[in-house]
Scaffold this motif. Structure first.
Motif, PDB file in Angstrom:
ATOM      1  N   VAL A  14       0.862  -1.175   0.000  1.00 15.62           N
ATOM      2  CA  VAL A  14       0.000   0.000   0.000  1.00 15.62           C
ATOM      3  C   VAL A  14       0.899   1.226   0.000  1.00 15.62           C
ATOM      4  O   VAL A  14       1.722   1.404   0.896  1.00 15.62           O
ATOM      5  CB  VAL A  14      -0.930   0.021   1.223  1.00 15.62           C
ATOM      6  N   ALA A  15       0.753   2.048  -1.025  1.00 21.19           N
ATOM      7  CA  ALA A  15       1.574   3.256  -1.155  1.00 21.19           C
ATOM      8  C   ALA A  15       0.929   4.386  -0.352  1.00 21.19           C
ATOM      9  O   ALA A  15       0.019   5.067  -0.834  1.00 21.19           O
ATOM     10  CB  ALA A  15       1.715   3.653  -2.625  1.00 21.19           C
ATOM     11  N   THR A  16       1.369   4.555   0.876  1.00 23.66           N
ATOM     12  CA  THR A  16       0.807   5.587   1.745  1.00 23.66           C
ATOM     13  C   THR A  16       1.813   5.969   2.815  1.00 23.66           C
ATOM     14  O   THR A  16       2.679   5.170   3.173  1.00 23.66           O
ATOM     15  CB  THR A  16      -0.493   5.101   2.416  1.00 23.66           C
ATOM     16  N   MET A  17       1.675   7.183   3.314  1.00 29.16           N
ATOM     17  CA  MET A  17       2.436   7.595   4.490  1.00 29.16           C
ATOM     18  C   MET A  17       1.492   8.068   5.590  1.00 29.16           C
ATOM     19  O   MET A  17       1.925   8.607   6.601  1.00 29.16           O
ATOM     20  CB  MET A  17       3.428   8.709   4.127  1.00 29.16           C
ATOM     21  N   HIS A  18       0.175   7.820   5.372  1.00 33.47           N
ATOM     22  CA  HIS A  18      -0.840   8.326   6.292  1.00 33.47           C
ATOM     23  C   HIS A  18      -1.717   7.218   6.865  1.00 33.47           C
ATOM     24  O   HIS A  18      -2.874   7.461   7.212  1.00 33.47           O
ATOM     25  CB  HIS A  18      -1.703   9.382   5.598  1.00 33.47           C
ATOM     26  N   GLY A  19      -1.179   6.007   6.953  1.00 29.26           N
ATOM     27  CA  GLY A  19      -1.855   4.931   7.657  1.00 29.26           C
ATOM     28  C   GLY A  19      -3.061   4.325   6.963  1.00 29.26           C
ATOM     29  O   GLY A  19      -3.861   3.627   7.591  1.00 29.26           O
ATOM     30  N   LYS A  20      -3.210   4.541   5.668  1.00 26.12           N
ATOM     31  CA  LYS A  20      -4.392   4.035   4.968  1.00 26.12           C
ATOM     32  C   LYS A  20      -4.434   2.509   4.893  1.00 26.12           C
ATOM     33  O   LYS A  20      -5.509   1.932   4.662  1.00 26.12           O
ATOM     34  CB  LYS A  20      -4.450   4.623   3.561  1.00 26.12           C
ATOM     35  N   GLU A  21      -3.288   1.868   5.088  1.00 24.62           N
ATOM     36  CA  GLU A  21      -3.276   0.409   5.057  1.00 24.62           C
ATOM     37  C   GLU A  21      -4.185  -0.196   6.125  1.00 24.62           C
ATOM     38  O   GLU A  21      -4.648  -1.332   6.005  1.00 24.62           O
ATOM     39  CB  GLU A  21      -1.839  -0.123   5.197  1.00 24.62           C
ATOM     40  N   ARG A  22      -4.475   0.573   7.175  1.00 25.42           N
ATOM     41  CA  ARG A  22      -5.327   0.072   8.258  1.00 25.42           C
ATOM     42  C   ARG A  22      -6.733  -0.267   7.774  1.00 25.42           C
ATOM     43  O   ARG A  22      -7.385  -1.143   8.351  1.00 25.42           O
ATOM     44  CB  ARG A  22      -5.398   1.088   9.403  1.00 25.42           C
TER      45      ARG A  22
END
Length: 280
Positions: A14-22
């Motif tokens: 998951v390409a994110t730095m804002h915790g969207k994988e949660r």
């Protein structure tokens, strides 16, 4: 024959730095992907809500750029997932704020991407210039503070004073100082996902729509994204002329171009109120 988007047992990031994988990883669990640890990736370089970095291109183009960056950051991944949000007036009812979320899955082998979408009215997207602490307090209450964070700026175009403010003492202290010095302070709901639970919920729903798009397969080539769109034109009950009401469902494959159309509820006629001739 190679099965397009055959995700079972494959790897993804998951390409994110804002915790969207949660919320993305649980929503996409039926795909059978093995998600790798989130790679270090600066997705802010594709644009920020505070406009200090302007988004280059459209929302869809930014989504694709994030997804490709995810693949570049994790060479062992077969797939990458990214999301991109946009906020502003509702497209049909401009007096209502809305959020539009895209979640895309890109396949390394083909470079193709399938996208899920969600248009939400459940958003706390809000901005204002406050000239008193009472106005600051009212704004905070309206956006759901402290569960949802606030961004403080000297003016609409910056500079930024603070992002992610979720502590009342800090909010009042920094806002008071700015108002005393400049006469006002610009406030925005922090729309970054890790500071905005309402937005995180919308991302989850967009990921669920992605799941549906991946399951909808073209009957000709088995490519995903075989999802319907509608065309207006249902005949008016009074004059039989085309109206703005949905009439035809269209599906078109993004891979082979196969098209299928069907009439929606063909025996029903539109009410005259939807007709530009009977109700000009």
């Amino acid at each position: 024959m190679i099965h397009p988007f055959d995700t079972q047992g494959k790897t993804a990031v998951v390409a994110t730095m804002h915790g969207k994988e949660r919320v993305i990883i649980p929503a996409l669990a039926p795909l059978g992907l093995a998600f790798l640890p989130r790679p270090p990736i600066d997705t802010d370089r594709f644009g920020t809500f505070t406009r200090d970095i302007r988004r280059a291109g459209s929302q869809q183009e930014a989504l694709a750029a994030k997804a490709r960056a995810g693949l570049a950051a994790a060479p062992e991944a077969d797939y990458a997932v990214a999301s991109e949000g946009a906020f502003g007036p509702h497209p049909a009812f401009p007096f209502i704020p809305a959020g539009f979320e895209l979640v895309g899955l890109i396949e390394r082998r083909s470079g193709a991407m399938i996208v899920g979408r969600y248009l939400s009215l459940d958003t706390n997207f809000r901005q204002m210039q406050a000239q008193s602490i009472d106005e600051v307090e009212a704004f905070a209450q309206a956006i759901g503070f402290p569960g949802h964070a606030i961004i403080l700026m000297a003016g609409k175009d910056g500079p930024i004073i603070a992002k992610g403010v979720s502590d009342r003492k800090r909010l009042l202290s920094q806002a008071s100082a700015a108002i005393a010095h400049e006469g006002s302070i610009w406030l925005e709901a922090d729309m970054r996902a890790h500071h905005n639970p309402q937005r995180m919920a919308s991302i989850s729903l967009a990921a669920q729509d992605l799941l549906r798009a991946l399951a909808a397969r073209c009957p000709s080539c088995d490519y995903p994204g075989w999802t319907p769109q509608t065309k207006d034109g249902r005949p008016c009950r009074w004059c039989a002329n085309p109206t703005c009401e949905a009439w035809i469902e269209v599906r078109q494959c993004g891979n082979c171009g196969h098209v299928a159309e069907r009439c929606l509820d063909p025996d029903r006629r539109a009410e005259p109120g939807h007709c530009s001739i009977c109700n000009p």
